[in-house]
Design an enzyme around this catalytic site. Structure first.
Site, PDB file in Angstrom:
ATOM      1  CG  ASP A  20      -6.092  11.577  -1.020  1.00  0.00           C
ATOM      2  OD1 ASP A  20      -5.386  11.914  -1.929  1.00  0.00           O
ATOM      3  OD2 ASP A  20      -7.078  10.807  -1.239  1.00  0.00           O
ATOM      4  CG  ASP A  75      -2.160   2.055   6.592  1.00  0.00           C
ATOM      5  OD1 ASP A  75      -3.048   2.605   7.147  1.00  0.00           O
ATOM      6  OD2 ASP A  75      -1.904   2.107   5.212  1.00  0.00           O
ATOM      7  CG  ASP A  79      -2.015   7.635   1.287  1.00  0.00           C
ATOM      8  OD1 ASP A  79      -1.051   8.199   0.884  1.00  0.00           O
ATOM      9  OD2 ASP A  79      -3.095   7.627   0.299  1.00  0.00           O
ATOM     10  CG  ASP A  98      -8.785   4.469  -2.952  1.00  0.00           C
ATOM     11  OD1 ASP A  98      -8.988   4.559  -4.301  1.00  0.00           O
ATOM     12  OD2 ASP A  98      -9.866   4.134  -2.339  1.00  0.00           O
ATOM     13  CG  ASP A 131      -1.513   1.100   1.477  1.00  0.00           C
ATOM     14  OD1 ASP A 131      -2.299   1.556   0.365  1.00  0.00           O
ATOM     15  OD2 ASP A 131      -1.568   1.841   2.725  1.00  0.00           O
TER      16      ASP A 131
END
Length: 255
Positions: free
Chosen positions: A30, A192, A21, A111, A19
């Site tokens: 973001d 996470d 972030d 994402d 992943d």
């Protein structure tokens, strides 16, 4: 964002997903990009447009607002480049980079969006490590606005409408297994968040889920073990530092 995976050599022993972030970087990209806005915050009317499960659409509006306020491509890139890596993550990258070439196929699944991720990885010198990046596509248009599109659509009730990471993991593993003519020895997943729980449900008993300790992914795995023993198949190795992941990988590659 993914080019033809047939160009990856077929001799890799292991597949590892990351992943982005709060896994590779120690903040949420973001949230960081908002710091480029006037006063480093968003107006209330814009925040109020967020709807659960529709975060991707909300971020498209945020990016449009930033462009209207004169925030440039270089401003956004600079904000991404300043995000710190999570503790020990650069050490983990160095470990993967120095392994024999037949050891690890490395994939990023996030994402966030492709512009944020590419900006950070290139600044960190880590872009060549990743064979594939799967994220919401984002490019600047002629007006200087970063335009983000949803990665795909799916039917998973657990995940936001624009991305189910389990769908991506299943499809990628199936396609690569067919291209290679054999399965990987093990699949690893380092994450996470709550949206990292869905993909690790697809892992088998030889595979390893690396949830960041005390983050939502870790809690969801723990709750599943307690509520439905045997339902979660993968070995679980919580991490606080990337060095914890290195320690376990060293043992596994030596087997």
């Amino acid at each position: 964002m993914a080019s033809n995976s047939a160009s990856i050599s077929s001799d890799k022993r292991f597949l590892i997903f990351f992943d982005f972030d709060e896994t590779i970087v120690d903040e949420t990209s973001d949230d960081v990009v908002v710091q480029a806005a006037p006063g480093q915050h968003l107006p209330v009317w814009l925040k109020d447009t967020y709807q659960p499960g529709r975060y991707n659409e909300y971020m498209q509006r945020v990016l449009a607002y930033l462009a209207e306020q004169g925030v440039t491509e270089s401003d956004i890139r600079a904000s991404m480049e300043k995000i710190p890596a999570t503790p020990g993550m650069i050490t983990l990258f160095q470990f993967l980079r120095t392994r024999p070439p037949q050891d690890f196929e490395v994939v990023l699944l996030s994402d966030s969006n492709t512009f944020f991720i590419e900006a950070w990885l290139r600044r960190a010198g880590a872009r060549p490590l990743f064979h594939r990046i799967f994220s919401n596509p984002a490019t600047f248009n002629r007006d200087g606005r970063l335009v983000m599109r949803p990665f795909h659509s799916h039917d998973c009730i657990r995940c936001p409408s624009n991305m189910c990471k389990q769908v991506v993991v299943r499809e990628y593993v199936a396609r690569r297994t067919q291209e290679r003519g054999r399965p990987y020895q093990r699949v690893f997943y380092v994450g996470d968040g709550a949206n990292d729980f869905c993909p690790v449900l697809s892992l088998g008993p030889r595979d390893v889920a690396f949830p960041r300790r005390d983050f939502p992914m870790h809690r969801l795995i723990t709750e599943t073990h307690e509520a439905m023993p045997g339902e979660f198949k993968a070995v679980t190795v919580p991490w606080s530092s990337g060095e914890d992941v290195v320690q376990r990988l060293r043992k596994l590659v030596a087997e």
